[in-house]
Design an enzyme around this catalytic site. Structure first.
Site, mmCIF file in Angstrom:
data_model
loop_
_atom_site.group_PDB
_atom_site.id
_atom_site.type_symbol
_atom_site.label_atom_id
_atom_site.label_comp_id
_atom_site.label_asym_id
_atom_site.label_seq_id
_atom_site.Cartn_x
_atom_site.Cartn_y
_atom_site.Cartn_z
ATOM 1 C CB SER A 143 47.654 41.123 39.493
ATOM 2 O OG SER A 143 46.886 41.963 38.676
ATOM 3 C CD GLU B 145 46.166 46.184 45.534
ATOM 4 O OE1 GLU B 145 46.715 46.251 44.421
ATOM 5 O OE2 GLU B 145 46.215 45.177 46.260
ATOM 6 C CG HIS C 77 48.105 46.110 41.485
ATOM 7 N ND1 HIS C 77 47.359 45.136 42.099
ATOM 8 C CD2 HIS C 77 48.352 45.663 40.228
ATOM 9 C CE1 HIS C 77 47.157 44.144 41.252
ATOM 10 N NE2 HIS C 77 47.756 44.436 40.112
#
Length: 553
Positions: free
Chosen positions: A219, A351, A456
């Protein structure tokens, strides 16, 4: 529920990843020690702890003071110490809201942590991880990224830093502050580079090889890794990289960064000529002000409308200042400075499920195909029908919520990952390997019957090999995202072994996993990581074609 556009998702990413970076199973900074271990560093002797076959050194300072007159500047020199300094508790994270099971945040936050199998001068690969949390949150002691299992099970050394974040790490003052503040818009990145230099100077004492260092991150940590890959100051200190669910193709321009600085000064009623008043404002007050301004996502869309970019992306993150960050990390090309450094890049298949969870978005799970188009039209306009039609033909059995999940997930993290892979191939240097993480969690997104899938941030605990049966033989606890199925242990083993082998050799490989070919522009192989891994050629070919056709890739 408000309509969630791609830019909205990404603008929230910095906060959202903070929310998941300290889940219920986060490890405490009060660890039980089986024994204590002392080691000499370039600044003095430190004492760490040995726990179940891993030596852990917490809160090692790698830079000096960055508060007071050092705010927005390079750190003061780190003063050597005499005697033995305890490295038994994690150091303070950067200024942000308080973090569970961690020390109180502090402006002076330049600390790092080392996990090693032994301080025996053996030359193990070093895995230098940059935490997620966008550019405003997180730390090197976040839950899920405990390096013990990687060190113990794969004979590597793991290093994680705290570094400046947000306004204190990325406020662009170069044009106001003069030479003392050169690089001010990238102080957070320069901190990480200083951590890499500390590793180069010291890691041999921790059983690591200073000439075999992999940088990696998820990320916001993926975006930081993208920047490090293009930074001259970091270049001498790493040999390979992995960018995970955070493809930092582009960063903030000087022009937008200067406008953000002007916006901040106006909000604080400070004239530009009096900018030094920023040095006297308590850090907590700056944090409160930071929360009123927009956030910078892990990557910025290609957008010719500069005015829109200013509105959407005027926050605090790395700045393409022409010196510290000479150019966008992967635009228009892969960085020449890392031409010969192998690269891993990829994303998780679902995600968006994380953001549905974090934003309490249950409406997407009720979509039919009519409402799907209406939901996407504000973002894609006249291209909506073409995009939806392409996805329906490529996935004929998919429901409308599944199509929405696929579109949202690939546009968030997939398109940038593919862009990076293609540009790295075109450079003709070291290989690049493209992946998708696909292990499916059976847990449901709260308020829906829709499974989390591979959201995610779920990859963090898997690639750190922290999805593993308890060593004491007790019943496994449910994973925060990964669920209860024991198959997750196999997927975690595959992920961790692929990454540690890449750290060791520059080529990802693992037992019971097919040979992973380097990415190329002919067969376009992608490794899908799961309980059973497989190489898929030209994956998402139809979907990627439509994104190219509408100018998103």
């Amino acid at each position: 529920m408000e309509k969630l556009h791609r830019r909205d998702f990404l603008a929230q990413l910095s906060l959202a990843t903070v929310a998941v970076s300290v889940p219920k199973h986060a490890f405490s900074f009060h660890s039980k020690a089986d024994a204590f271990v002392e080691v000499e560093t370039t600044y003095g002797r430190i004492k760490g702890m040995q726990n179940e076959g891993v030596n852990l050194f917490k809160g090692i300072p790698y830079g000096g003071r960055i508060s007071g007159d050092r705010r927005f500047r390079r750190p003061a020199p780190l003063e050597p110490w005499t005697g033995v300094r305890d490295a038994l508790q994690f150091g303070a994270p950067a200024i942000q809201p308080p973090r569970r099971n961690e020390p109180a945040p502090s402006e002076d936050c330049l600390f790092l942590n080392v996990w090693t199998p032994a301080n025996d001068n053996k030359k193990r690969p070093v895995m230098f991880y940059s935490h997620g949390g966008g550019f405003v949150g997180g730390s090197g002691a976040a839950g899920g990224q405990d390096g013990s299992n990687l060190a113990r099970n794969f004979d590597v050394v793991v290093v994680e830093t705290n570094h400046r974040l947000g306004l204190l790490g990325f406020l662009y003052l170069d044009e106001l502050g003069g030479a003392d503040y050169a690089g001010s818009g990238n102080m957070g990145m320069l901190d990480i580079a200083a951590g890499l230099k500390w590793v180069y100077d010291n890691i041999a004492q921790f059983g690591g090889d200073p000439n075999n260092v992999m940088i990696w991150g998820e990320s916001g940590g993926g975006a930081k890794t993208s920047c490090l890959y293009a930074m001259p100051e970091a270049a001498p200190y790493f040999n390979k990289a992995s960018i995970e669910s955070g493809p930092g193709v582009r960063m903030t321009t000087k022009e937008i960064a200067a406008e953000t600085t002007a916006m901040l000064l106006k909000e604080l009623n400070i004239a530009p000529k009096d900018w030094r008043k920023l040095l006297d404002i308590p850090a907590a007050d700056l944090l409160a002000m930071q929360a009123k301004l927009p956030f910078v996502p892990p990557f910025i869309e290609k957008n010719k409308n500069l005015g829109m970019m200013r509105r959407n992306y005027g926050g605090f993150g790395p700045v393409v200042d022409g010196v510290v960050l000479p150019h966008h990390p992967f635009d228009p090309t892969a960085p020449a400075i890392s031409r010969n450094k192998p690269l891993l890049v990829g994303w998780n298949e679902d995600e968006y499920a994380f953001f549905a969870w974090e934003r309490k978005d249950t409406e997407f799970a009720k979509l039919d195909f009519d409402s799907l188009s209406k939901k996407l039209e504000p973002q894609y306009g006249e291209d909506t029908a073409k995009i939806v039609d392409t996805y329906r033909k490529a996935n004929p059995d998919a429901t409308a919520p599944q199509i929405f999940m696929a579109i949202s997930s690939i546009t968030m993290m997939g398109l940038g990952s593919v862009d990076i892979a293609e540009k790295k191939v075109k450079q003709g240097g070291a290989p690049v390997y493209l992946y998708n993480f696909g292990y499916k969690s059976e847990k449901k997104i709260p308020g829906t019957d829709y499974p989390m899938g591979t959201p995610h941030a779920m990859d963090i605990s898997f690639k750190f090999n922290n999805e593993i049966p308890p060593r004491d033989g007790s019943a496994p606890k449910e994973s925060f995202f990964g669920g209860n199925r024991p198959e997750r242990f196999t997927a975690s083993r595959h992920f961790a072994e692929l990454w540690t082998t890449f750290a060791r050799t520059g080529k990802p490989a693992a037992k019971d996993v097919p040979k992973w070919p380097a990415y190329n522009l002919k067969t376009r192989p992608t490794m899908r990581i799961d309980t059973t891994c497989e190489v898929i050629d030209d994956r998402f070919s139809h979907e990627l074609a439509v994104w190219r056709a509408v100018g998103k890739l």
